[in-house]
Design an enzyme around this catalytic site. Structure first.
Site, PDB file in Angstrom:
ATOM      1  N   CYS A   1       0.737  -1.596   0.208  1.00 28.76           N
ATOM      2  CA  CYS A   1      -0.006   0.089   0.099  1.00 28.76           C
ATOM      3  C   CYS A   1       0.893   1.187   0.128  1.00 28.76           C
ATOM      4  CB  CYS A   1      -0.920  -0.137   1.227  1.00 28.76           C
ATOM      5  SG  CYS A   1      -1.644  -1.865   1.938  1.00 28.76           S
TER       6      CYS A   1
ATOM      7  N   ARG B   1       1.280   1.431  -6.953  1.00 31.67           N
ATOM      8  CA  ARG B   1       1.907   0.911  -6.101  1.00 31.67           C
ATOM      9  C   ARG B   1       0.470   0.340  -6.128  1.00 31.67           C
ATOM     10  NH1 ARG B   1       5.485   1.526  -2.302  1.00 31.67           N
ATOM     11  NH2 ARG B   1       4.978   0.383  -1.117  1.00 31.67           N
TER      12      ARG B   1
ATOM     13  N   TRP C   1      -4.116  -2.090  -0.071  1.00 31.94           N
ATOM     14  CA  TRP C   1      -4.263  -3.490  -1.251  1.00 31.94           C
ATOM     15  C   TRP C   1      -4.819  -3.972   0.118  1.00 31.94           C
ATOM     16  CZ3 TRP C   1      -3.513  -4.448  -6.254  1.00 31.94           C
ATOM     17  CH2 TRP C   1      -3.589  -5.575  -5.873  1.00 31.94           C
TER      18      TRP C   1
ATOM     19  N   ASN D   1       0.358  -0.329   6.589  1.00 28.34           N
ATOM     20  CA  ASN D   1       0.985  -1.243   5.428  1.00 28.34           C
ATOM     21  C   ASN D   1       1.357  -2.416   6.464  1.00 28.34           C
ATOM     22  OD1 ASN D   1       0.453   0.511   3.703  1.00 28.34           O
ATOM     23  ND2 ASN D   1       2.959   0.435   2.988  1.00 28.34           N
ATOM     24  N   GLY D   2       1.334  -3.677   5.295  1.00 33.01           N
ATOM     25  CA  GLY D   2       1.868  -4.716   6.226  1.00 33.01           C
ATOM     26  C   GLY D   2       0.812  -5.525   6.968  1.00 33.01           C
TER      27      GLY D   2
ATOM     28  N   GLU E   1       8.341 -21.831 -17.788  1.00 32.64           N
ATOM     29  CA  GLU E   1       7.551 -20.414 -17.743  1.00 32.64           C
ATOM     30  C   GLU E   1       9.190 -19.408 -18.043  1.00 32.64           C
ATOM     31  OE1 GLU E   1       6.655 -16.769 -15.507  1.00 32.64           O
ATOM     32  OE2 GLU E   1       5.788 -18.515 -16.258  1.00 32.64           O
TER      33      GLU E   1
ATOM     34  N   LYS F   1       8.524 -16.160 -20.065  1.00 30.21           N
ATOM     35  CA  LYS F   1       9.188 -14.916 -19.611  1.00 30.21           C
ATOM     36  C   LYS F   1       9.647 -13.599 -21.158  1.00 30.21           C
ATOM     37  CE  LYS F   1       7.141 -14.097 -16.293  1.00 30.21           C
ATOM     38  NZ  LYS F   1       5.979 -14.466 -17.421  1.00 30.21           N
TER      39      LYS F   1
ATOM     40  N   GLU G   1       7.387 -13.529 -24.085  1.00 26.89           N
ATOM     41  CA  GLU G   1       6.411 -11.889 -23.710  1.00 26.89           C
ATOM     42  C   GLU G   1       7.322 -10.538 -24.115  1.00 26.89           C
ATOM     43  OE1 GLU G   1       3.974 -13.494 -20.217  1.00 26.89           O
ATOM     44  OE2 GLU G   1       5.708 -13.368 -19.510  1.00 26.89           O
TER      45      GLU G   1
ATOM     46  N   HIS H   1      12.880 -38.147 -27.961  1.00 26.32           N
ATOM     47  CA  HIS H   1      12.186 -38.275 -28.545  1.00 26.32           C
ATOM     48  C   HIS H   1      11.352 -36.930 -29.581  1.00 26.32           C
ATOM     49  CE1 HIS H   1      11.250 -42.049 -25.500  1.00 26.32           C
ATOM     50  NE2 HIS H   1      11.471 -40.390 -24.394  1.00 26.32           N
TER      51      HIS H   1
ATOM     52  N   LYS I   1      -2.657  -7.489 -18.797  1.00 26.46           N
ATOM     53  CA  LYS I   1      -2.662  -7.491 -17.386  1.00 26.46           C
ATOM     54  C   LYS I   1      -3.627  -8.249 -16.897  1.00 26.46           C
ATOM     55  CE  LYS I   1      -0.235  -7.645 -13.803  1.00 26.46           C
ATOM     56  NZ  LYS I   1       0.949  -9.039 -13.360  1.00 26.46           N
TER      57      LYS I   1
END
Length: 623
Positions: free
Chosen positions: A2, A35, A83, A109-110, A492, A496, A499, A515, A618
């Protein structure tokens, strides 16, 4: 996560060091919008007391409220963009929170890990709560301590001594209109040093329009600011000093923490994302608990199959989860691409647990898979980064990651947080079903808590990877190989690169080479190989070393990710990228990081926008 802003100016003046504290704070909150957040609020302190305005949704909603119901002129103000973690994104859960008298206001925050115990104490003492948040607990505790000590700094110290977890706190009190007190533990807080005014922020973007002189606070410290002074003490009351520095970034760079892109920053933030996702997951006895788990224990014990539905990077997190959950729980796990799931007439029943993984919680393919699963009678658990989004709302239970907002379109820190959440789910099920003894679960959790430091170690040693990436800017194709949990890491890594750099990249199970895919290998072909630990399944390690030899013999350039101390790979690797030793099942959290950095750096070297790759969104909200 946040955004936090605090401002104290000289009463009776105007402008940046004046009475319009709400305007200064609102400007800071606008600079922190990057953020991500789901509610916002401001509190000001005048001689008459504390006034609060807050609203769910974007800052525009707060501005609309302030236009209709303006705050009084004040030289002291705090503001927050939230958040959601504890409690959904509602007006009541938005910050600031006040104590029962309305004379203390707090932003935070947290996560306060022991808030449930503290809240129970307060409820028993007759305190009435108006929100679902852990933050309101702090407000009530501060109010009581302020009444006892008569000093907000001392009250903050006393309260922090009772809190467990990671937190940044800012507090104001009606009795001291020219003072803001802040505290931090495992969560950032920076002081902005002005002329006749001082500032507090979750990062320097909060106050960069007013000053570039800043003070970084240390761990477990309390800071008290007035227009003229900044005083710092440790939680134990000993005098302390922060580290002073000059900010030489512009406003845009400040939002990125000085990094060249949001993606670079988010890769750097991954240790914190993992640590935050682990916060608050055990009770006072050390037993794993998942507060968001709304499916009954009896139903979870009866589960005879788990199906993970997800897309893209989230699906690879599910692939990692499959290995871990099957090993720990002895429950069969299938991983389905969400957009294929409902079209193949899947076999699910009331004893099937469907796990839907999505960063945004708004992925339409996954939403439709969730709806189909529930129509078939299955229970659905969402693993999501966005509180209150569609997928958690339409699921039977939710397990929230706490990665914080991810601005770059291609996912990095959310991927590691999703894997971490999957591990927590697997361990919880193993504990609940009796597959693992308490000490075995505790041992894995202890290893997980070591991972953030290990990821930081990896990040600190990747200049070699960046140099390799820059030298390969003209490369047309890269292959990635892995076995066991290294296989989804390889996929992955390839994703990346696709992308971000728009070049051909493929991830393969290393055993599949012979194979067919080995036909792609020609002299100079770059091949990344994710090598399992030799301390795990020895035969698996040996087989991957053989795979390296196979592609090397055909002229490939071998770039090998191996744990520290693994010398068997050295004769066959052109480059060895080292990661710390950890257990096999947890190794994806380390092994994927060099691949993220490689893709980001190569794309940057090509002059591409790594935060907003072409053709991508996104949140994919269409089927």
């Amino acid at each position: 996560m946040c955004g936090i802003v605090g401002y104290v100016g000289r009463p009776g003046t105007t402008g940046a060091a004046g009475e319009d504290g709400a305007a200064v704070v609102l400007e800071g909150l606008r600079r922190l919008e990057y953020r991500g957040y789901d509610s916002a609020g401001i509190a000001v302190v005048t001689g008459a007391g504390v006034d609060v305005r807050k609203r769910a949704g974007k800052l525009a909603n707060l501005v609309e409220l302030l236009d209709a119901d303006p705050l009084p002129a004040a030289a002291t103000a705090i503001g927050h963009t939230r958040w959601a973690t504890h409690g959904g994104p509602t007006d009541a859960n938005a910050h600031p929170h006040v104590d029962g008298t309305g004379r203390v206001a707090v932003i935070h925050n947290g996560i306060v890990e022991n808030f449930a115990v503290l809240r129970a104490e307060l409820v028993e003492a007759g305190v009435e709560f108006t929100s679902e948040t852990d933050t309101e607990v702090v407000a009530h505790l501060l109010g009581a301590e302020q009444e006892r000590t008569g000093d907000l700094t001392e009250a903050m110290r006393a309260v922090c001594a009772r809190l467990e977890g990671a937190f940044t706190l800012l507090a104001v009190h009606a009795d001291t209109p020219g003072v803001i007190v802040g505290a931090r533990r495992n969560s950032p807080l920076v002081v902005g040093l002005g002329e006749g005014a001082n500032y507090l922020g979750s990062d320097v973007a909060a106050f960069i329009a007013h000053t570039r002189e800043a003070l970084e606070l240390g761990q477990d410290q309390v800071v008290t600011i007035t227009p003229e002074r900044v005083d710092v003490v440790g939680f134990d009351g000993t005098p302390a000093q922060g580290r002073r520095f000059h900010v030489d970034w512009d406003a845009s760079a400040a939002e990125k923490g000085g990094f060249p892109s949001f993606m670079a920053k988010e890769i750097h933030d991954q240790p914190q994302a993992i640590a935050d996702t682990l916060l608050g997951r055990t009770d006072t006895t050390g037993r794993l608990q998942l507060d968001e788990m709304k499916i009954s224990e009896a139903e979870l014990r009866s589960v005879d199959k788990i199906v993970v539905v997800a897309c893209g990077t989230a699906a690879y997190a599910g692939q990692v989860a499959k290995y871990a959950i099957e090993h720990w729980c002895r429950i069969p796990v299938e991983v389905e691409l969400a957009h294929e799931f409902r079209y193949r007439d899947p076999v699910v029943s009331e004893r099937t647990l469907v796990v839907a993984i999505s960063q945004s919680g708004e992925t339409m393919d996954t939403i439709m898979a969730v709806r189909h699963a529930r129509e078939q009678g299955a229970k659905v658990l969402a693993i999501c980064n966005t509180n209150g989004s569609t997928i958690p709302r339409e699921s039977d239970a939710a397990l929230y990651t706490h990665a914080g907002p991810e601005i770059a379109v291609a996912s990095t820190k959310a991927f590691l947080a999703q894997i971490t959440a999957c591990y927590l789910l697997g361990l919880y099920l193993a504990q609940l079903r009796g597959n693992k003894f308490a000490d075995e679960v505790a041992e894995v959790l202890e290893q997980l808590h070591e991972v953030p430091g290990q990821v930081r170690q990896v990040l600190d040693g990747l200049e070699q990877v960046r140099e390799i990436a820059r030298s390969m800017a003209d490369t047309r194709s890269v292959l990635f190989l892995g076995r066991h949990v290294g296989y989804p890491v390889a996929m992955e890594g390839a994703l990346k690169l696709k992308e971000l750099a728009y070049i051909h990249a493929e991830g393969f199970a290393a055993g599949e080479l012979k194979h067919g895919p080995i036909a792609l290998v020609e002299p100079g072909q770059p091949v990344f190989v994710v090598v399992p630990s030799p301390r795990g399944r020895d035969s698996l390690h040996a087989k991957v070393v053989s795979n390296i030899q196979e592609v090397r013999a055909r002229g490939a350039r071998t770039l090998v990710i191996a744990e520290q101390g693994d010398t068997d790979v050295e004769p066959y690797a052109d480059v060895v990228i080292r990661v710390p030793r950890t257990s096999t099942l947890l190794s994806p959290l380390l092994a994927v990081v060099p691949l993220q950095v490689f893709a980001c750096e190569l794309a940057t070297a090509k002059g591409l926008d790594v935060d907003q790759p072409r053709n991508l969104a996104k949140s994919v909200t269409v089927e």
